[in-house]
Enzyme design. Structure first.
Site, PDB file in Angstrom:
ATOM      1  N   LYS A 129       0.846  -1.055  -0.104  1.00  0.00           N
ATOM      2  CA  LYS A 129      -0.148   0.003   0.692  1.00  0.00           C
ATOM      3  C   LYS A 129       0.781   1.295   0.168  1.00  0.00           C
ATOM      4  O   LYS A 129       2.403   0.868   0.489  1.00  0.00           O
ATOM      5  CB  LYS A 129      -0.527  -0.096   0.803  1.00  0.00           C
ATOM      6  CG  LYS A 129      -2.381   0.430   0.287  1.00  0.00           C
ATOM      7  CD  LYS A 129      -3.109  -0.324   0.699  1.00  0.00           C
ATOM      8  CE  LYS A 129      -4.505   0.695   0.318  1.00  0.00           C
ATOM      9  NZ  LYS A 129      -5.800  -0.325  -0.659  1.00  0.00           N
TER      10      LYS A 129
HETATM   11  N1  GLU Z   1      -7.302  -0.416  -3.636  1.00  0.00           N
HETATM   12  C1  GLU Z   1      -8.270  -1.457  -3.508  1.00  0.00           C
HETATM   13  C2  GLU Z   1      -8.263  -2.113  -2.235  1.00  0.00           C
HETATM   14  O1  GLU Z   1      -7.683  -1.535  -1.314  1.00  0.00           O
HETATM   15  C3  GLU Z   1      -7.788  -1.971  -5.370  1.00  0.00           C
HETATM   16  C4  GLU Z   1      -6.093  -1.658  -4.606  1.00  0.00           C
HETATM   17  C5  GLU Z   1      -5.841  -3.024  -5.583  1.00  0.00           C
HETATM   18  O2  GLU Z   1      -6.677  -2.687  -7.326  1.00  0.00           O
HETATM   19  O3  GLU Z   1      -4.106  -3.229  -6.312  1.00  0.00           O
HETATM   20  O4  GLU Z   1      -7.753  -3.434  -1.999  1.00  0.00           O
END
Ligand code: GLU
Length: 419
Positions: free
Chosen positions: A109
């Site tokens: 993240k």
């Molecule tokens: N931000 C989204 C999540 O929390 C998608 C993450 C992604 O597609 O890599 O799952």
């Protein structure tokens, strides 16, 4: 304001969830040591020339929690309340989430502590490009693949893709997912999180022998995930009685016309002022009697102080970490059926995986193919989690964490330790 989190630390919650799953799986200490904590944590300073000419410094992060099952994967969040601990929590949840839906990714993240609502497009672009160059050694289609999260979108991904590609000297669409279609994005990615939420709610209704037609729904947070989930539920005949965003809460006991509400939100950026509804307070919204409550904003919105007032049959966690462990216990005792975040909102990263596969193969799929595959993944994963929930028996969150943590533990045991 509804998007304001309570004071709890999301990373403590993530560690507590992990320990509960590891205990239930009777994981040995060596395995716990290998998979519990982030593999890499990067903090960077992002200086940006603002429109008025002065330079402003933003603090930003990229955390790779795991690359055990594949490249690290996860979104990038722009929000004033972003902290390193929050990003670590979100990266940890990505690892278990990718494992729950069984896609070959680890977890990551990123985040920038900023207030994107008060920045111009030019400022956002310069900040995104400088952040990309600061995290450049970490990212790449085989290493770590960012995607959108709260207050980032396909335009943000286009800037990252361009910055990365210019540095390497050739176009590399697979470095990010959630891109515009014209840059190698996937059909259906933009709606994928909300659509995945919808499929898991369908599965939960089937399991509980409830009909979705006429079911009452409350949605807290009307961003990408919440609004698409609301739209699909509305189109399936559910009655969405209340919706909120950071500007306010709108309520109509006879059901809101979600198409009209989405139109208003697109025009004004707000749900507040919707003429076909009355305005209520955030705490009233969470306490409405309903069949399905969808927290779709930020972490820790339902906690020890307000969980007792919740009167929902199902909670579908479109957001990451919206319930604290204390809220879990209160709601569990009340018999609320919880579809945990790492299952419920995994549709986004699942279609990110499809996008990455399409980019790697330079071969693109039709929207219906994406929907069909997504539905299969979400419903299979729901069944896998439900099986543990019923057989053990374990609360749905523990069951999902056991599935996710168990798969990562199995992979790390096979890989062993280097050197
Ligand atoms: N931000 C989204 C999540 O929390 C998608 C993450 C992604 O597609 O890599 O799952």
């Amino acid at each position: 304001m509804l998007t304001t989190k309570s004071a709890g630390n999301a990373y403590d919650v993530a560690l507590e969830n992990f320990d509960a799953a590891a205990d239930a799986l009777q994981l040995d200490n060596d395995t716990r040591e290998m998979i519990k904590y982030p593999e890499r944590v990067l903090t960077v300073t992002v200086p940006v020339r603002m429109d008025d000419g002065h330079i402003r410094r933003f603090e930003a992060y990229r955390v790779q929690h795991s690359s055990v099952r594949g490249p690290a994967k996860g979104g990038i969040r722009y929000h004033p309340q972003v902290t390193l601990d929050e990003v670590k929590a979100l990266a940890t949840w990505m690892t278990w989430k990718c494992a729950v839906v069984n896609i070959p990714f680890g977890g990551a993240k990123g985040g920038i502590t900023c207030d994107p609502k008060h920045m111009s497009l030019g400022e956002l672009e310069r900040m995104t490009r400088r952040y990309t160059s600061a995290i450049l050694p970490l990212i790449g289609p085989e290493q770590d693949i960012p995607a959108p999260d709260v207050y980032t979108n396909s335009q943000t991904m286009a800037w990252i893709m361009d910055t990365y590609s210019m540095t390497k000297g050739y176009p590399i669409p697979g470095v990010v997912t959630g891109k515009p279609i014209s840059l190698g994005g996937s059909l259906g990615r933009n709606e994928a999180t909300g659509r995945g939420v919808f499929y898991t709610i369908q599965s939960a209704c089937d399991h509980l022998l409830m009909s979705l037609k006429g079911a009452t729904v409350v949605v807290q947070g009307f961003g990408n995930a919440g609004s698409i989930a609301a739209q699909l539920l509305y189109e399936a005949g559910a009655k969405v009685i209340a919706v909120s965003d950071s500007t306010g809460c709108v309520y109509n006991p006879h059901g809101l016309d979600i198409h009209n509400l989405m139109h208003l939100k697109a025009l004004t950026g707000k749900v507040a002022g919707f003429p076909e509804a009355e305005s209520i307070r955030p705490e009233e919204l969470l306490a409405l009697e309903c069949d399905v409550l969808i927290p779709a904003a930020l972490e820790n919105t339902i906690h020890a102080e307000n969980a007792g007032a919740v009167r929902a049959r199902i909670i579908a966690e479109a957001a990451n970490g919206p319930l604290t462990p204390a809220a879990d216990r209160i709601l569990e005792a009340k018999g609320v059926f919880i579809i945990p975040d790492i299952l419920c909102n995994a549709g986004g990263v699942t279609v990110s995986y499809f996008e990455w596969v399409q980019d790697e193969q330079h071969l693109f799929w039709e929207a219906q193919d994406v929907y069909n595959r997504l539905e299969r993944v979400m419903k299979t994963s729901f069944r896998d989690v439900l099986k543990i929930h019923e057989e053990r028996p374990a609360p749905m969150r523990l069951a999902a964490n056991m599935l996710g943590v168990g798969r990562v533990a199995e992979a790390v045991k096979l890989r062993g330790i280097y050197p």
